[in-house]
Design an enzyme around this catalytic site. Structure first.
Site, PDB file in Angstrom:
ATOM      1  N   HIS A  69       0.826  -1.219   0.000  1.00 26.83           N
ATOM      2  CA  HIS A  69       0.000   0.000   0.000  1.00 26.83           C
ATOM      3  C   HIS A  69       0.856   1.264   0.000  1.00 26.83           C
ATOM      4  O   HIS A  69       0.399   2.324  -0.409  1.00 26.83           O
ATOM      5  CB  HIS A  69      -0.970  -0.003   1.187  1.00 26.83           C
ATOM      6  CG  HIS A  69      -2.128  -0.923   0.997  1.00 26.83           C
ATOM      7  ND1 HIS A  69      -3.308  -0.812   1.703  1.00 26.83           N
ATOM      8  CD2 HIS A  69      -2.297  -1.975   0.160  1.00 26.83           C
ATOM      9  CE1 HIS A  69      -4.153  -1.756   1.310  1.00 26.83           C
ATOM     10  NE2 HIS A  69      -3.563  -2.486   0.387  1.00 26.83           N
ATOM     11  N   ASP A  70       2.095   1.175   0.452  1.00 23.27           N
ATOM     12  CA  ASP A  70       3.024   2.301   0.338  1.00 23.27           C
ATOM     13  C   ASP A  70       3.438   2.476  -1.123  1.00 23.27           C
ATOM     14  O   ASP A  70       3.327   3.560  -1.692  1.00 23.27           O
ATOM     15  CB  ASP A  70       4.256   2.053   1.220  1.00 23.27           C
ATOM     16  CG  ASP A  70       5.235   3.223   1.179  1.00 23.27           C
ATOM     17  OD1 ASP A  70       4.773   4.376   1.006  1.00 23.27           O
ATOM     18  OD2 ASP A  70       6.456   3.001   1.319  1.00 23.27           O
ATOM     19  N   ASP A  77       7.672   5.332  -0.755  1.00 22.56           N
ATOM     20  CA  ASP A  77       8.280   6.510  -0.139  1.00 22.56           C
ATOM     21  C   ASP A  77       7.859   6.710   1.309  1.00 22.56           C
ATOM     22  O   ASP A  77       8.031   7.801   1.863  1.00 22.56           O
ATOM     23  CB  ASP A  77       7.927   7.767  -0.956  1.00 22.56           C
ATOM     24  CG  ASP A  77       6.422   8.019  -0.999  1.00 22.56           C
ATOM     25  OD1 ASP A  77       5.656   7.197  -0.430  1.00 22.56           O
ATOM     26  OD2 ASP A  77       5.997   9.029  -1.584  1.00 22.56           O
ATOM     27  N   SER A  79       4.987   7.081   2.491  1.00 18.61           N
ATOM     28  CA  SER A  79       3.890   8.058   2.662  1.00 18.61           C
ATOM     29  C   SER A  79       2.754   7.495   3.510  1.00 18.61           C
ATOM     30  O   SER A  79       2.089   8.240   4.236  1.00 18.61           O
ATOM     31  CB  SER A  79       3.357   8.516   1.302  1.00 18.61           C
ATOM     32  OG  SER A  79       2.910   7.416   0.541  1.00 18.61           O
ATOM     33  N   ASN A  97      -7.366   1.468   3.530  1.00 14.64           N
ATOM     34  CA  ASN A  97      -6.546   1.403   4.745  1.00 14.64           C
ATOM     35  C   ASN A  97      -7.333   1.568   6.045  1.00 14.64           C
ATOM     36  O   ASN A  97      -6.963   0.987   7.079  1.00 14.64           O
ATOM     37  CB  ASN A  97      -5.466   2.500   4.705  1.00 14.64           C
ATOM     38  CG  ASN A  97      -4.440   2.265   3.605  1.00 14.64           C
ATOM     39  OD1 ASN A  97      -4.182   1.122   3.217  1.00 14.64           O
ATOM     40  ND2 ASN A  97      -3.863   3.336   3.104  1.00 14.64           N
ATOM     41  N   PRO A 167      -5.797  -1.242  -5.521  1.00  9.40           N
ATOM     42  CA  PRO A 167      -6.911  -2.019  -6.062  1.00  9.40           C
ATOM     43  C   PRO A 167      -7.949  -2.381  -4.991  1.00  9.40           C
ATOM     44  O   PRO A 167      -7.611  -2.542  -3.823  1.00  9.40           O
ATOM     45  CB  PRO A 167      -6.238  -3.271  -6.626  1.00  9.40           C
ATOM     46  CG  PRO A 167      -4.918  -3.356  -5.944  1.00  9.40           C
ATOM     47  CD  PRO A 167      -4.515  -1.946  -5.636  1.00  9.40           C
ATOM     48  N   HIS A 197      -1.713 -13.299  -0.535  1.00  8.75           N
ATOM     49  CA  HIS A 197      -2.900 -13.699   0.226  1.00  8.75           C
ATOM     50  C   HIS A 197      -2.795 -15.144   0.708  1.00  8.75           C
ATOM     51  O   HIS A 197      -3.774 -15.716   1.178  1.00  8.75           O
ATOM     52  CB  HIS A 197      -4.167 -13.461  -0.600  1.00  8.75           C
ATOM     53  CG  HIS A 197      -4.462 -11.998  -0.806  1.00  8.75           C
ATOM     54  ND1 HIS A 197      -5.500 -11.533  -1.577  1.00  8.75           N
ATOM     55  CD2 HIS A 197      -3.844 -10.881  -0.328  1.00  8.75           C
ATOM     56  CE1 HIS A 197      -5.512 -10.196  -1.571  1.00  8.75           C
ATOM     57  NE2 HIS A 197      -4.502  -9.784  -0.828  1.00  8.75           N
ATOM     58  N   THR A 244      -4.119 -21.788   5.431  1.00 13.78           N
ATOM     59  CA  THR A 244      -2.919 -21.734   6.270  1.00 13.78           C
ATOM     60  C   THR A 244      -2.434 -20.288   6.354  1.00 13.78           C
ATOM     61  O   THR A 244      -1.428 -19.918   5.750  1.00 13.78           O
ATOM     62  CB  THR A 244      -1.809 -22.628   5.678  1.00 13.78           C
ATOM     63  OG1 THR A 244      -1.604 -22.241   4.299  1.00 13.78           O
ATOM     64  CG2 THR A 244      -2.173 -24.097   5.733  1.00 13.78           C
TER      65      THR A 244
HETATM   66  C1  HEM Z   1      -4.553  -7.704  -6.513  1.00 12.00           C
HETATM   67  C2  HEM Z   1      -5.183  -6.787  -5.852  1.00 12.00           C
HETATM   68  C3  HEM Z   1      -5.375  -6.853  -4.360  1.00 12.00           C
HETATM   69  C4  HEM Z   1      -6.531  -6.611  -3.717  1.00 12.00           C
HETATM   70  C5  HEM Z   1      -7.866  -6.211  -4.344  1.00 12.00           C
HETATM   71  C6  HEM Z   1      -6.296  -6.814  -2.313  1.00 12.00           C
HETATM   72  C7  HEM Z   1      -7.239  -6.640  -1.325  1.00 12.00           C
HETATM   73  C8  HEM Z   1      -7.078  -7.039  -0.007  1.00 12.00           C
HETATM   74  C9  HEM Z   1      -8.104  -6.999   0.992  1.00 12.00           C
HETATM   75  C10 HEM Z   1      -9.542  -6.506   0.769  1.00 12.00           C
HETATM   76  C11 HEM Z   1      -7.593  -7.508   2.133  1.00 12.00           C
HETATM   77  C12 HEM Z   1      -8.305  -7.672   3.474  1.00 12.00           C
HETATM   78  C13 HEM Z   1      -8.230  -6.357   4.251  1.00 12.00           C
HETATM   79  C14 HEM Z   1      -9.110  -6.349   5.480  1.00 12.00           C
HETATM   80  O1  HEM Z   1      -9.971  -7.213   5.613  1.00 12.00           O
HETATM   81  O2  HEM Z   1      -8.949  -5.435   6.319  1.00 12.00           O
HETATM   82  C15 HEM Z   1      -6.220  -7.843   1.867  1.00 12.00           C
HETATM   83  C16 HEM Z   1      -5.360  -8.385   2.776  1.00 12.00           C
HETATM   84  C17 HEM Z   1      -4.025  -8.609   2.528  1.00 12.00           C
HETATM   85  N1  HEM Z   1      -3.342  -8.267   1.379  1.00 12.00           N
HETATM   86 FE1  HEM Z   1      -4.165  -7.775  -0.376  1.00 12.00          FE
HETATM   87  N2  HEM Z   1      -4.988  -7.174  -2.135  1.00 12.00           N
HETATM   88  C18 HEM Z   1      -4.378  -7.200  -3.350  1.00 12.00           C
HETATM   89  C19 HEM Z   1      -3.045  -7.455  -3.593  1.00 12.00           C
HETATM   90  C20 HEM Z   1      -2.105  -7.626  -2.599  1.00 12.00           C
HETATM   91  C21 HEM Z   1      -0.686  -7.562  -2.806  1.00 12.00           C
HETATM   92  C22 HEM Z   1      -0.019  -7.257  -4.142  1.00 12.00           C
HETATM   93  C23 HEM Z   1      -0.101  -7.807  -1.588  1.00 12.00           C
HETATM   94  C24 HEM Z   1       1.341  -7.849  -1.207  1.00 12.00           C
HETATM   95  C25 HEM Z   1       2.350  -7.724  -2.058  1.00 12.00           C
HETATM   96  C26 HEM Z   1      -1.175  -8.038  -0.648  1.00 12.00           C
HETATM   97  C27 HEM Z   1      -1.014  -8.385   0.663  1.00 12.00           C
HETATM   98  C28 HEM Z   1      -2.055  -8.608   1.542  1.00 12.00           C
HETATM   99  C29 HEM Z   1      -1.868  -9.248   2.834  1.00 12.00           C
HETATM  100  C30 HEM Z   1      -0.596  -9.849   3.352  1.00 12.00           C
HETATM  101  C31 HEM Z   1      -3.123  -9.231   3.465  1.00 12.00           C
HETATM  102  C32 HEM Z   1      -3.471  -9.704   4.881  1.00 12.00           C
HETATM  103  C33 HEM Z   1      -3.261  -8.531   5.845  1.00 12.00           C
HETATM  104  C34 HEM Z   1      -3.555  -8.816   7.307  1.00 12.00           C
HETATM  105  O3  HEM Z   1      -3.958  -9.906   7.688  1.00 12.00           O
HETATM  106  O4  HEM Z   1      -3.384  -7.860   8.097  1.00 12.00           O
HETATM  107  N3  HEM Z   1      -2.368  -7.890  -1.290  1.00 12.00           N
HETATM  108  N4  HEM Z   1      -5.931  -7.539   0.554  1.00 12.00           N
END
Ligand code: HEM
Ligand SMILES: *[C@@H]1O[C@H](CO)[C@@H](O)[C@H](O)[C@H]1NC(C)=O
Length: 324
Positions: A69-70, A77, A79, A97, A167, A197, A244
């Site tokens: 997200h940064d 940066d 931010s 966020n 996204p 994920h 997992t």
């Molecule tokens: C492809 C588009 C992506 C979308 C639409 C997306 C969306 C989301 C959403 C909606 C969540 C859950 C947030 C919540 O419930 O508060 C999430 C969690 C997460 N995302 Fe993504 N994400 C994307 C790509 C990525 C990328 C590229 C990364 C890392 C390089 C990433 C890493 C994570 C991680 C590790 C979590 C779990 C965070 C936690 O448990 O605190 N995501 N994402």
């Protein structure tokens, strides 16, 4: 003869360096950036991340997401770490966020430890996020890599860009592809980085529509999710993004193939004949290919528009712009 060749070589190097700086407006990142100025920096970050992940495995997922997200908002940066001031509203309140991004207190702890180890503010907050993301992946059983370093910290933040450039989980494949290509990332980067994920959790409100209204979902998986995510209420109830959630493996991709993706955006990557299906299948059956491609794409993402050289600053406090 020899000295003439040498002169031309030096001239060529100087010219190409000048050219490089002029074209890109910045210097390249370098994995050895802190080797001379603070060799203790990376071990200090690793110690804090390991301890935090041991206390709560999910924090590793949260730290990895902070780096993402940064980088997607005006480049990597730092931010996202800035709190609101008179001049700007914090990105922490942007839709992707707000009540979702977490781990800021761990970043503060890392910053404190790393400044102590270095005897001053030497390591940028943007680099701390990049290294903490790598250390988190390693701590949860994922691949290791050399992190590119030398990013500097922004003096501003943009909640508007955070709202438009990160996204959303309700996006269809074409919109996901566009968001990534806007950041210089291709189809493969999209699929392999979504493999993040494989760790962490999502809140009910962000996958409710999928488990009640979508068709490309395994019905027993949908029922199981409905038990923790009711039609009304329980908006912030958590479900693991893959079975997992504390292990960096390829279960995420196995699940997509079985129509057990939790987010709409996840299942978009494997959805009856779409162009990303074969990549999902490949990563599901080849963990080494996933590990290798993930590392390459993480380095690519970490290279999005960094501030370098004399751009930006090294913040003393990741939450605040330095006051001179
Ligand atoms: C492809 C588009 C992506 C979308 C639409 C997306 C969306 C989301 C959403 C909606 C969540 C859950 C947030 C919540 O419930 O508060 C999430 C969690 C997460 N995302 Fe993504 N994400 C994307 C790509 C990525 C990328 C590229 C990364 C890392 C390089 C990433 C890493 C994570 C991680 C590790 C979590 C779990 C965070 C936690 O448990 O605190 N995501 N994402
Ligand atoms: C962020 O979340 C808080 C607490 O739930 C809420 O009061 C606030 O309105 C949200 N901010 C924005 C900008 O949506």
């Amino acid at each position: 003869m020899g000295s003439k060749i040498c002169f031309y070589l030096v001239a060529l190097i100087v010219l190409s360096l000048v050219d490089h700086i002029r074209i890109s407006g910045s210097l390249d990142l370098d994995p050895n950036f802190y080797d001379e100025i603070c060799p203790q920096a990376l071990p200090a970050i690793e110690r804090v991340v390991e301890e935090a992940v041991q206390q709560e495995p999910r924090i590793g997922a949260s730290l990895l997401r902070l780096h993402f997200h940064d980088c997607f908002v005006n480049g990597c940066d730092g931010s996202i770490l800035l709190d609101t001031t008179c001049d700007f509203t914090s990105e922490k309140f942007a839709v992707p966020n707000n009540n979702s991004a977490r781990g800021f207190d761990v970043v503060d702890r890392i910053k404190w430890e790393v400044d102590r180890a270095c005897g001053g503010p030497v390591v940028s907050c943007a680099d701390i996020l990049a290294v903490a993301a790598r250390d988190s992946v390693v701590a949860l059983g994922g691949p290791n890599w050399e992190v590119q370093l030398g990013r500097r910290d922004s003096t501003t933040a943009s909640i508007d860009k955070a709202n438009t450039d990160i996204p959303s989980p309700s996006m269809d494949l074409p919109a996901l592809i566009t968001t990534f290509s806007n950041h210089g990332l291709n189809l493969q980067d999209l699929v392999v980085l979504s493999g993040s994920h494989t760790i962490g959790f999502a809140q009910c409100s962000l996958f409710r529509n999928r488990i009640y209204n979508e068709n490309n979902i395994d019905s027993s998986f949908a029922s199981k999710q409905q038990a923790t995510c009711p039609l009304t209420g329980g908006d912030s109830n958590l479900a693991p993004l893959d079975p997992t959630a504390a292990l960096f493996d390829t279960k995420y991709f196995d699940n997509l193939v079985m129509k057990k993706g939790l987010l709409h955006s996840d299942q978009q990557l494997f959805n009856a004949g779409c162009e990303t299906d074969s990549l999902v299948q490949a990563y599901s059956s080849d963990p080494d290919a996933f590990a290798m491609d993930f590392v390459n794409s993480m380095i690519k993402m970490g290279n999005i528009c960094p501030l370098t050289g004399d751009q930006g600053q090294i913040r003393c406090n990741c939450r605040k712009v330095n006051s001179n």
